[in-house]
Design a protein around this motif. Sequence first.
Motif, mmCIF file in Angstrom:
data_model
loop_
_atom_site.group_PDB
_atom_site.id
_atom_site.type_symbol
_atom_site.label_atom_id
_atom_site.label_comp_id
_atom_site.label_asym_id
_atom_site.label_seq_id
_atom_site.Cartn_x
_atom_site.Cartn_y
_atom_site.Cartn_z
ATOM 1 N N ALA A 11 0.807 -1.121 0.031
ATOM 2 C CA ALA A 11 -0.161 0.120 0.046
ATOM 3 C C ALA A 11 1.052 1.324 0.160
ATOM 4 O O ALA A 11 0.914 1.845 -0.814
ATOM 5 N N VAL A 12 1.766 1.097 1.372
ATOM 6 C CA VAL A 12 3.047 2.408 0.804
ATOM 7 C C VAL A 12 3.515 2.352 -0.659
ATOM 8 O O VAL A 12 3.746 3.945 -1.165
ATOM 9 N N PHE A 13 4.260 1.316 -1.089
ATOM 10 C CA PHE A 13 4.904 1.806 -2.408
ATOM 11 C C PHE A 13 3.599 1.707 -3.884
ATOM 12 O O PHE A 13 3.889 3.461 -3.878
ATOM 13 N N ALA A 37 9.219 -2.504 -5.755
ATOM 14 C CA ALA A 37 8.871 -1.950 -4.874
ATOM 15 C C ALA A 37 7.397 -3.464 -3.806
ATOM 16 O O ALA A 37 7.685 -4.010 -3.070
ATOM 17 N N LEU A 38 8.032 -4.793 -5.659
ATOM 18 C CA LEU A 38 7.466 -5.856 -4.872
ATOM 19 C C LEU A 38 8.273 -6.563 -5.074
ATOM 20 O O LEU A 38 8.029 -7.315 -3.636
ATOM 21 N N ALA A 39 8.994 -6.639 -4.621
ATOM 22 C CA ALA A 39 10.043 -7.698 -4.074
ATOM 23 C C ALA A 39 10.844 -6.987 -2.329
ATOM 24 O O ALA A 39 10.608 -7.565 -1.750
ATOM 25 N N ALA A 40 10.707 -5.271 -2.365
ATOM 26 C CA ALA A 40 10.656 -5.266 -1.058
ATOM 27 C C ALA A 40 9.570 -5.698 0.213
ATOM 28 O O ALA A 40 9.867 -5.782 0.808
ATOM 29 N N SER A 41 8.419 -5.167 -0.841
ATOM 30 C CA SER A 41 6.996 -6.168 0.201
ATOM 31 C C SER A 41 7.487 -6.746 0.586
ATOM 32 O O SER A 41 6.715 -7.402 1.589
ATOM 33 N N ALA A 193 4.281 -10.724 -10.749
ATOM 34 C CA ALA A 193 3.640 -10.365 -10.419
ATOM 35 C C ALA A 193 2.613 -11.588 -10.083
ATOM 36 O O ALA A 193 1.622 -11.228 -9.260
ATOM 37 N N GLU A 194 2.519 -11.996 -11.023
ATOM 38 C CA GLU A 194 1.215 -12.760 -11.207
ATOM 39 C C GLU A 194 1.915 -14.132 -10.088
ATOM 40 O O GLU A 194 0.603 -14.333 -9.510
ATOM 41 N N ALA A 195 2.836 -14.640 -9.411
ATOM 42 C CA ALA A 195 3.318 -15.243 -8.294
ATOM 43 C C ALA A 195 2.522 -14.554 -7.182
ATOM 44 O O ALA A 195 2.233 -15.107 -6.365
ATOM 45 N N LEU A 196 3.114 -13.326 -7.126
ATOM 46 C CA LEU A 196 2.854 -12.685 -6.095
ATOM 47 C C LEU A 196 1.564 -12.472 -5.550
ATOM 48 O O LEU A 196 0.686 -12.698 -4.302
ATOM 49 N N GLY A 197 0.342 -12.756 -6.440
ATOM 50 C CA GLY A 197 -1.214 -12.465 -7.366
ATOM 51 C C GLY A 197 -1.310 -13.420 -6.490
ATOM 52 O O GLY A 197 -2.666 -13.983 -5.634
ATOM 53 N N VAL A 198 -0.566 -15.071 -6.047
ATOM 54 C CA VAL A 198 -0.863 -16.395 -5.441
ATOM 55 C C VAL A 198 -0.882 -16.092 -4.271
ATOM 56 O O VAL A 198 -2.273 -16.873 -3.498
#
Length: 491
Positions: A11-13, A37-41, A193-198
């Motif tokens: 949310a912050v990123f 941002a995805l990796a840092a989250s 993004a799809e992997a994190l979406g899982v």
Amino acid sequence: MYLAEASFCLAVFALAYRLLLARLTYFTANRAYLLGALAASVVIPLLAFPGLAGLLAGSVSDSPAAGPLPLQLSWAAGATAAPAPSTGAGPDLTARLMSGLLALYGLGALHKLRAAARNLRGLTQLVKRHPNTDLGAFAIVHLPAPGLPAFSFGRHVFLSPLHEALSAEERQQLLLHEGVHVRQKHTLDLLLAEALGVLFWFNGLLPYFRQQLKTVHEYLADEAVARAQTSPRPYGELLIKLAARQPPFALAHAFSNQQIFLRIKMLTQPTSSPMQKLRFLLVLPVFAFAWAATACTGAPAPGEVAAPAAAAGATAAPAAAASRIGRITWLGNTYLSTVELNEALGLKPGDAYDSAAVVQRLNYDPSGRDVASRYMNNGYLFFSVKPSATRQPDGTTDLAFTIDEGRKARLRIISIVGNKKTTTTALLKLLPLRSGEDFSRDKLMESQRLLAQQGEFDPTKISIIPKPVMRPDMPTDFVDIDLVLTEKAKP
């Protein structure tokens, strides 16, 4: 707790990107930020510094005037919580609730994983079942269905007979665009993004990151094609010509998608000034804030429960005010007055602020009372509006809308293609489109509806292709309309 902290980081990123970077033309840097941002989250909530919590706690306790820490660091090594006193059925109920939540999370993740696997399987089957032409840098997959848009996945570019019929120059532009996706490995971004979406299937911010990545990918590809052309106009006309629905797979990059007018506008937008690069320096404090916030918890010490509760009550009023609209201002409007624009927007100061509702009232409302309709139904084909939301100290949100009305466009040549049983003249008499009249989006949609009601044509394959004809030396531009029909097959 990990999922909650990682969701907070997302949310912050996302907020920082929306406010600071989304409008910049440094597309490579924007792509790097989104991926970082995805990796840092995922990583930040796992960071730990044993001993630091004890050091901070000790320095505070040495000061007699110091009060309790407002936030207690959660990364202290070896810290254990005191066991809760037994209350009979309480622990068993808690355990069952946690088990149910875990089962629900697992089912959601499994459903999302199955959907992703189905997308991948569908794409691989397209590659296997249809002929391929390997061009070295990438391979072209020739699809038989003419209704699909051009799209790419991995090193494969999927084309239909419609794209095979393009001129040599148009086909070169299309392949150059898709070649950028392949060369810069944009598919890997979407797979991440799809992997994190899982993993975070419950989090609505993952679709936002995926959509922003796709948008940046298209900007990068459009920029590469524009650099190779003397003018962006032919490429913009090709985007409009190939306007089509989205590809049937979320992991693919469509050549011409729903953001076509935004992409055309970005092609002609001046490059962001070098000073605006300094915005990327603000990314460092944003990352630091996310790291510090997720490393801390608000667990109060015994006897301190009432104070946090009071604090929560004290912040309830600002939180409520934050969802209200403050001032509404319009810039750049000449055709409609501020009063008329506020009437079309349908919002006023004090109303609840909902960003999705604002976008709908600006661009497309099913009732036809949105701002864009007021312009595009009266000749302003190239109209666009850029909203801006500014949070105020009192918690309200001021809205500012910058309008680019563009030049008016009049209908010139209206053509119908694909009709064999009914003459073009007979069909044109049924439609509300007339040469010489101002462009109207509502009349185009009404024409599509009337053609679908004839019963002779496939209603899912009625395409409307606008072809702008610029006339800089005249007060208005022209636009030609091609209505492409497909007659139903004989039973």
